[in-house]
Design an enzyme around this catalytic site. Structure first.
Site, PDB file in Angstrom:
ATOM      1  N   LYS A 121       0.720  -1.258   0.128  1.00 47.99           N
ATOM      2  CA  LYS A 121       0.093   0.009  -0.105  1.00 47.99           C
ATOM      3  C   LYS A 121       0.766   1.385  -0.155  1.00 47.99           C
ATOM      4  O   LYS A 121       0.561   2.429  -0.402  1.00 47.99           O
ATOM      5  CB  LYS A 121      -1.024   0.088   1.338  1.00 47.99           C
ATOM      6  CG  LYS A 121      -1.979  -0.970   1.497  1.00 47.99           C
ATOM      7  CD  LYS A 121      -2.799  -1.436   0.260  1.00 47.99           C
ATOM      8  CE  LYS A 121      -3.864  -2.322   0.688  1.00 47.99           C
ATOM      9  NZ  LYS A 121      -3.855  -3.579   0.784  1.00 47.99           N
TER      10      LYS A 121
HETATM   11  C1  LIG Z   1      -4.228  -4.760   0.240  1.00 48.94           C
HETATM   12  C2  LIG Z   1      -3.426  -6.096   0.091  1.00 48.94           C
HETATM   13  C3  LIG Z   1      -3.718  -6.839  -0.633  1.00 48.94           C
HETATM   14  C4  LIG Z   1      -4.862  -6.860  -1.725  1.00 48.94           C
HETATM   15  O1  LIG Z   1      -4.525  -5.841  -2.583  1.00 48.94           O
HETATM   16  P1  LIG Z   1      -6.330  -5.281  -3.608  1.00 48.94           P
HETATM   17  O2  LIG Z   1      -5.366  -4.269  -4.185  1.00 48.94           O
HETATM   18  O3  LIG Z   1      -7.043  -4.834  -2.501  1.00 48.94           O
HETATM   19  O4  LIG Z   1      -6.332  -6.574  -4.410  1.00 48.94           O
HETATM   20  C5  LIG Z   1      -2.910  -8.188  -0.831  1.00 48.94           C
HETATM   21  N1  LIG Z   1      -1.845  -8.184   0.145  1.00 48.94           N
HETATM   22  C6  LIG Z   1      -1.606  -7.209   1.066  1.00 48.94           C
HETATM   23  C7  LIG Z   1      -0.451  -7.488   2.183  1.00 48.94           C
HETATM   24  C8  LIG Z   1      -2.168  -6.162   1.166  1.00 48.94           C
HETATM   25  O5  LIG Z   1      -1.959  -5.303   2.035  1.00 48.94           O
END
Ligand SMILES: *Cc1c(COP(=O)(O)O)cnc(C)c1O
Length: 495
Positions: A112
């Site tokens: 993120k």
């Molecule tokens: C948010 C997240 C995901 C999923 O990503 P999306 O964009 O919501 O599909 C997968 N792995 C981790 C560690 C995340 O923080």
């Protein structure tokens, strides 16, 4: 040429990139989608010689056409700096027959950070460009990682406030500790007695509540979103797919134009959608492999054409993927419905009222570049242990979901194209699940003892994000019902 963004639920609502970023969500609950995806206007060979920031500029300028060169470069330079623990920003490593694109080298050690370290700059620049006078209030629902990354990005940013809602019993201990120790007078973290979907639904409701929005405007506030429904999240995520491809070229693993596969551990469908957009931009991607955990609503969708959220919500060791309503799938549905806002709206209304919808055979054909599968809890643990033993590489639980699904894909397809696995979190963020997978006897240790053990096994230094919370003071302890979310926001804003 100016690229405009359209609502997935109303073809007459159009916005510039900066307005789409400011609003987050379109009216009527629609999502902003680019009118078209421009082709890359620089060769892959040239991109292979550029560093992360330069690649980011060449990709993002095509999508955010109303930003000036200076504005965009300011945002990029401010985001991708020493907050990351490596100059490569997103290193790519070759382990166990795949390329792991490590997207967790930012300040909160999950992918993120790739988008949320730049979003505050994109947002404040957008506010300036559009003469926005109100303070921007970021409302965020998190399954664990978005919350902390958004808090870190927006803490103490002038003209902004941020409220994060997380499922009180649905995140890892480290994730929770990271959030509730957040500093910054403009931050507020609230646990809700419900799951991620409850949090996301509550936040979307506030965005769509006209009376509430008007009331807040009078008081000098306006909402925006740091969730991946904001196009300002998706566009920066397109960058690292282009970057990964061109690093493989630079390493001699592929030649320009060779096709690769991409595997993405998926929750809200934002990360994989960014890969899909990168493919449309001209990046030679063969299959987009969508990996789910036991909450396999997307796997079922890709295999049957029916999206059905009416099922048990399962808490897994990959909590950031514990989601039954993958918001960004709407952007793909809109696209495969022939960019038809009416048709999309019908399906989304069905999702709202019945909890499910079915796409037509014609739409199904448009999904040929996607492959979906899922990994059980046991498979995730086995994959972590196996790759640790074979390659001395320790991956987190989300990445292990992707790795497991990739093995299933190879068995089914015999497709041996070079493959990039999006590694979405550091194993230090999910230490207990990771260490238990390697040896169940670790479970008796405390979270920080486990971090020390993980360090010994992997030889990877304990990230600053973990060291920082060892002794940090708890600053947020509010827990509320999902019905109380709006009140809590008002309390925080003092209105
Ligand atoms: C948010 C997240 C995901 C999923 O990503 P999306 O964009 O919501 O599909 C997968 N792995 C981790 C560690 C995340 O923080």
């Amino acid at each position: 040429m100016e690229l405009l963004y359209k609502s997935t639920r109303n073809e007459n609502e159009k916005a510039t990139a900066s307005v789409a970023i400011l609003k987050g969500l379109a009216n009527e609950g629609g999502l902003f989608v680019p009118d078209e995806i421009p082709e890359l206007d620089v060769s892959l060979e040239e991109l292979a010689k550029m560093d992360y920031k330069q690649v980011a500029y060449r990709v993002m300028r095509l999508m955010l056409t109303d930003f000036t060169e200076d504005e965009l470069k300011y945002c990029i330079d401010s985001a991708y700096d020493e907050k990351f623990d490596t100059e490569e920003i997103a290193p790519i490593v070759n382990k166990a027959g795949a390329w792991y694109l490590e997207l967790f080298h930012g300040q909160t050690i999950a992918f993120k950070d790739m988008a949320l370290s730049i979003l505050p700059y994109l947002l404040t620049t957008s506010a300036r460009k559009n003469n926005v006078k109100e303070d921007i209030v970021i409302l965020t629902a998190t399954s664990g990682d978005t919350g902390k990354a958004a808090l870190a990005g927006f803490a103490d940013v002038p003209g902004t406030k941020i409220v994060v809602f997380y499922p009180k019993n649905g995140v890892s201990p480290i994730q929770e500790k990271q959030m509730v120790t957040q500093t910054g007078d403009n931050t507020r973290v609230i646990g809700i007695t419900g799951n991620f979907d409850d949090a996301q639904t509550g936040v979307k409701k506030m965005f769509q509540d006209k009376a509430l929005n008007e009331y807040l405007e009078e008081k000098g506030f306006r909402f925006s979103s740091a969730n991946s429904i904001n196009i300002g999240r998706l566009v920066p995520q397109m960058v690292y797919y282009v970057y990964a491809y061109t690093r493989l070229m630079a390493k001699g693993a592929i030649k320009s134009g060779d096709r690769i596969n991409v595997v993405v551990p998926t929750g809200n469908f934002g990360n994989i959608l960014a890969a899909y957009y990168a493919k449309q931009m001209g990046l030679p991607i063969n299959k987009l492999i969508c990996a789910s955990n036991d909450n396999k609503v997307l796997y079922d969708f890709f295999t049957t054409g029916t999206y059905d959220k009416n099922r048990e919500f399962i808490l897994t060791t990959s909590p950031s993927m514990d989601i039954l309503i993958s918001s960004n799938l709407e952007r793909l549905i809109y696209r495969i419905a022939g960019n038809d806002a009416e048709k999309n709206k019908e399906l989304m209304t069905e999702l709202n009222t019945k909890g499910c919808y079915e796409i037509t055979d014609e739409m199904k054909k448009e999904l040929a570049s996607f492959y979906g599968n899922y990994a059980t809890e046991q498979e995730v643990a086995e994959t972590i242990k196996k790759v640790y033993e074979s390659d001395n590489y320790i991956m987190d639980t989300h990445t292990a979901v992707a790795s497991t699904v990739y093995e299933k894909y190879k068995k089914e397809s015999n497709d041996m194209l070079p493959t990039v696995i999006a590694s979405t979190a550091s194993p230090y963020k999910f230490t207990r699940s990771v260490m238990n997978a390697i040896d169940a006897s670790y479970d008796s240790m405390s979270d920080f003892e486990l971090a020390d053990e993980l360090c010994k096994l992997s030889g990877v230094k304990i990230p600053k994000a973990i060291e920082d919370i060892r002794s940090a003071e708890i600053r947020h302890n509010i827990v509320c019902d999902k019905e109380e979310m709006e009140n809590e926001v008002k309390k925080f804003l003092g209105v």
